[in-house]
Design a protein around this motif. Sequence first.
Motif: not given
Length: 523
Positions: A447-455, A468-472, A500-508
Amino acid sequence: MADNPFEPQQGDPERGGGPRLQPRGLERPPVDPHAAAVFGRPAGVTGPFDEEYRRRAVQAAERPGTRPAPPPPSLAEAFGPTPDDRGVVLQRPPDDEGEQDEATYRPTRKTLWGKQDDPWRNPGSPVALSEPALREDADDEDDRPQRRRASALSLSEIVLGGRLRRSAAVVCVVVVLLVGAIGGAVGWYIADQSNELGKEVTLAQVGSGKQRPPGSVAATVQEVVPAVVSIEIRTGSAGGVGSGVVIEEDGYIITNDHVVAPAAEDDDAKLTAVFTDGTRAPAKIVGRDPKTDLAVIKVNVRNPTVIRIGKSADLAPGDPVIAVGSPFGLENTVTVGVVSAVNRPISAPSESGEGTVVYDAIQTDAAINPGNSGGALVDARGALVGINSLIRTVSNERQEGGSIGLGFAIPVDQAIKIAEALIADGKVAHPELGVQAASVAANTSEGARVQNVVPNSAADRAGIREGDVIVRVGERMVRNAAELTVAVRAHEVGQRVPIKLVRGGREIVTTAKLGSDDPNAGR
């Protein structure tokens, strides 16, 4: 000399005296009776020839009525004298005056047939030498014609060896002359006919021998090529070349942004569109989109050929495609290949330095080289399905890279949408999530790991955090950062999209309302 030669004789006193011995008598060994019976003379014969037999034969020949039978006709003809030789006796050389000495050479005996002795018939006849066949000192005028006849040869003897009669030779000569005359006539006729080639002739006018059925590559290219133009850029002493496609009758041409970028940055640059018929028209930039590497220019021409617009969503790997453009300045170059892949996320640095070019590309193995950029990628029907944009190549310091069968085109569904926005507003707004990401692997999911979030962005309002790792995004799987961008741009500004993303080994799963990359656009 003594009466008995075998007795010793008294020698001559003057020569030494003394007795001399006489030769010894001949020793006659006894004759074998068997050999004497085989090789001895017959009884009553004492000499080498049987004279009694010869005498009886002569008497029998002279006795009337007892003449022996004549020889067989075949032998008489072979060995007997010819009619011209009657009275001529062989081996009788003439005297100095040419007369034969009959008294000297007259035979003294008769043969068995009662004729004179003939050396060819009777071995017991006298033998004498005759004159040579030709005499060098002969001056007799009568001999000259005979010798002349003997030395001269006739035509029939020279040509035919004297085997045919004169009439047959004449017939052969006539036949040869006739054949020669016929051959000469035939040769003259052929030569006369060959001269006819130089005369004026009229050839039959026929139609084209090559039939191109509808749907063939050649027929498709004939329809597409007039709608593809070459774009020349002149900036001072430098220049470049690219391609473009006519999409509107008003003269709107779609191309790549990196083709016209040098002209956009230089007010003195000249932009020219060159059509297939040689028409050259100055062009001006209508709008640019560096993020998708698309641009629209416009020319003022009458009734330009407009390409048919296809649908890139219907393409599948293996479909045949044709690329048309001006690689390395070679106008109207056509290459053929197939679709290698669809929905291939591609990212490249922007020519203008305004971020990164990212789009969902069509991959093809049709040869695409520098200069093909902005040209058409059409399907088998000749409908536009993509705008050629990038190539994957290998280059070094000495040689410029070329096609290695990895070409990429912007899908026409996306290109036409952007072109319409550029024609209408001169610019285009893209949906945006508001994150910066990098390609990573989260456990077993890519997936794509989020490095920065624009406020205050769409991602911030949706609760997406760094790490977070976005997978879908929506219905599309995300496997890297480039695919995250194209998945977001596949939607509209303001549209709510499940993420859909993965955070701490869980899908959210969360929902985000997409924003716009245009700061003047509403959120």
